[in-house]
Design an enzyme around this catalytic site. Structure first.
Site, short mmCIF file in Angstrom:
data_model
loop_
_atom_site.label_atom_id
_atom_site.label_comp_id
_atom_site.label_asym_id
_atom_site.label_seq_id
_atom_site.Cartn_x
_atom_site.Cartn_y
_atom_site.Cartn_z
N THR A 131 -25.04 -55.65 -13.29
CA THR A 131 -26.04 -54.73 -13.92
C THR A 131 -27.30 -55.22 -14.27
O THR A 131 -27.67 -56.21 -14.61
CB THR A 131 -25.41 -54.13 -15.75
OG1 THR A 131 -25.45 -55.36 -16.41
CG2 THR A 131 -24.13 -53.76 -15.79
N GLU A 178 -28.51 -51.42 -19.60
CA GLU A 178 -28.04 -52.08 -18.35
C GLU A 178 -27.69 -50.97 -17.13
O GLU A 178 -26.96 -50.09 -17.60
CB GLU A 178 -27.17 -53.23 -18.49
CG GLU A 178 -25.97 -52.79 -19.38
CD GLU A 178 -25.05 -53.99 -19.66
OE1 GLU A 178 -24.69 -54.79 -18.63
OE2 GLU A 178 -24.52 -54.24 -20.99
N ASN A 210 -30.52 -55.33 -15.81
CA ASN A 210 -31.00 -55.03 -17.24
C ASN A 210 -32.50 -54.63 -17.50
O ASN A 210 -33.26 -55.47 -16.69
CB ASN A 210 -30.74 -56.12 -18.26
CG ASN A 210 -29.20 -56.59 -18.51
OD1 ASN A 210 -28.51 -56.64 -17.17
ND2 ASN A 210 -28.70 -56.52 -19.62
P1 ADP Z 1 -27.22 -60.61 -15.66
O1 ADP Z 1 -26.43 -60.87 -16.92
O2 ADP Z 1 -28.67 -61.34 -15.53
O3 ADP Z 1 -27.70 -59.08 -15.86
P2 ADP Z 1 -25.43 -59.52 -13.66
O4 ADP Z 1 -24.31 -60.16 -13.32
O5 ADP Z 1 -25.26 -58.41 -14.71
O6 ADP Z 1 -26.26 -60.36 -14.26
O7 ADP Z 1 -26.05 -59.13 -12.39
C1 ADP Z 1 -27.11 -58.46 -12.26
C2 ADP Z 1 -28.11 -58.52 -11.32
O8 ADP Z 1 -27.43 -58.47 -10.02
C3 ADP Z 1 -29.38 -57.46 -11.14
O9 ADP Z 1 -30.55 -57.91 -11.96
C4 ADP Z 1 -29.68 -57.45 -9.65
O10 ADP Z 1 -30.53 -58.39 -9.28
C5 ADP Z 1 -28.22 -57.88 -9.07
N1 ADP Z 1 -27.53 -56.67 -8.71
C6 ADP Z 1 -26.78 -56.73 -7.21
N2 ADP Z 1 -26.07 -55.66 -6.75
C7 ADP Z 1 -26.49 -54.70 -8.14
C8 ADP Z 1 -25.85 -53.44 -8.24
N3 ADP Z 1 -25.09 -52.68 -7.35
N4 ADP Z 1 -26.67 -52.81 -9.57
C9 ADP Z 1 -27.11 -53.45 -10.33
N5 ADP Z 1 -27.71 -54.70 -10.12
C10 ADP Z 1 -27.23 -55.31 -8.86
N1 RBF Z 2 -19.58 -52.21 -23.06
C1 RBF Z 2 -18.91 -51.95 -24.11
O1 RBF Z 2 -18.56 -52.67 -25.37
N2 RBF Z 2 -18.07 -50.60 -24.30
C2 RBF Z 2 -18.43 -49.80 -23.43
O2 RBF Z 2 -17.91 -48.33 -23.79
C3 RBF Z 2 -19.35 -50.12 -22.20
N3 RBF Z 2 -19.37 -49.08 -21.38
C4 RBF Z 2 -20.15 -49.40 -20.17
C5 RBF Z 2 -20.30 -48.60 -19.13
C6 RBF Z 2 -21.04 -48.81 -17.84
C7 RBF Z 2 -21.06 -47.90 -16.83
C8 RBF Z 2 -21.63 -50.12 -17.81
C9 RBF Z 2 -22.52 -50.59 -16.63
C10 RBF Z 2 -21.43 -50.87 -18.73
C11 RBF Z 2 -20.75 -50.70 -19.95
N4 RBF Z 2 -20.48 -51.62 -20.89
C12 RBF Z 2 -19.70 -51.57 -22.18
C13 RBF Z 2 -21.23 -52.96 -21.11
C14 RBF Z 2 -20.38 -54.05 -20.43
O3 RBF Z 2 -19.82 -54.69 -21.77
C15 RBF Z 2 -21.31 -55.03 -19.93
O4 RBF Z 2 -21.96 -54.55 -18.68
C16 RBF Z 2 -20.66 -56.46 -19.57
O5 RBF Z 2 -21.48 -57.35 -19.25
C17 RBF Z 2 -19.32 -56.34 -18.47
O6 RBF Z 2 -18.85 -57.34 -18.11
MG MG Z 3 -26.54 -57.40 -16.38
#
Ligand code: ADP
Ligand code: RBF
Ligand code: MG
Length: 203
Positions: free
Chosen positions: A47, A122, A49
């Site tokens: 995700t 995110e 952020n």
């Molecule tokens: P963080 O905790 O730093 O957000 P994540 O495990 O959520 O780490 O990874 C997020 C990062 O992965 C984004 O900031 C982006 O650079 C990269 N990324 C790669 N593919 C995707 C995708 N399909 N959607 C969102 N972010 C992606």
């Molecule tokens: N976190 C929650 O605690 N409850 C939720 O219902 C929830 N829904 C999510 C739906 C989407 C589409 C996404 C991208 C994230 C959601 N998350 C939710 C956040 C999730 O806990 C977070 O992305 C973690 O980092 C996944 O490991």
């Molecule tokens: Mg993230």
């Protein structure tokens, strides 16, 4: 012990075929920052952020915590491998379109499963990227609501629901009134006004 009741079947498509309705579209933009580093990527749902400043975006302070869907436009650095080779743009001039539009599903809230004290935003982009894009400018067009955020007994149930959210977003956006005229990477064009996503940055 009684077994937990089976979760009710969720619809795989939401909102009217005729396109987004008020208060949508909602807009948000910023540079992609590091998140909580919980390894969302390892779970298959990275995700991107964005910083949340509730004093600047009053709508976000009042919006229901939960899952939203729409489009993300990314301005990737020139050497990023995911810049599409041939970029479609409304005016046919590919050099003028720096932002590329992707379908997305996002979470706005406190992530009750992780008990965050601060609201986060995110975005999971529905595209497989070959490389990260931390720092990239990202614009979001929120077009509709999928569900409220929930707590879960385990991470597997959370992932299962997120995967359904992705399917709901993909199918809901895959309709002409939900597809930007400006074009979506890997997809066609539709009738939705996505000009805000690809407008030129102010100098
Ligand atoms: P963080 O905790 O730093 O957000 P994540 O495990 O959520 O780490 O990874 C997020 C990062 O992965 C984004 O900031 C982006 O650079 C990269 N990324 C790669 N593919 C995707 C995708 N399909 N959607 C969102 N972010 C992606
Ligand atoms: N976190 C929650 O605690 N409850 C939720 O219902 C929830 N829904 C999510 C739906 C989407 C589409 C996404 C991208 C994230 C959601 N998350 C939710 C956040 C999730 O806990 C977070 O992305 C973690 O980092 C996944 O490991
Ligand atoms: Mg993230």
């Amino acid at each position: 012990m009684a077994e937990a009741p089976a979760a009710p079947e969720r619809p795989r498509i939401v909102c009217s075929d005729n396109g987004p309705e008020a208060p949508y579209p909602l807009q948000m933009e910023g540079e992609v920052i590091s998140g909580f580093g919980r390894g969302s990527k390892e779970l298959g749902i990275p995700t991107a952020n964005l910083p949340v400043d509730e004093s600047q975006m009053t709508w976000i302070a009042n919006i229901t915590s939960g899952v939203y869907f729409g489009y993300a436009a990314l301005r990737l650095p020139a050497n990023h491998p995911d810049i599409p080779a041939a970029t479609s743009s409304s005016n046919g001039d590919s050099s003028s379109t720096e932002y590329h539009i992707f379908p997305m599903v996002m979470s706005i809230g406190y992530n009750p499963f992780y008990k965050n004290s601060k609201r986060s935003a995110e975005v999971h982009i529905l595209h497989k990227f070959a490389q990260d894009f931390y720092g990239a400018p990202m614009r979001l067009l929120l077009l509709g609501f999928v569900r409220e955020e929930k707590n879960y007994a385990g991470v597997e149930a959370l992932i299962e629901d997120i995967n359904i959210d992705c399917e709901v977003a993909r199918r809901s956006l895959d309709r002409p009134a939900w597809t930007p005229r400006e074009g979506v990477v890997g997809k066609g064009t539709g009738t939705l006004d996505g000009s805000w996503l690809v407008r030129e940055d102010k100098a």
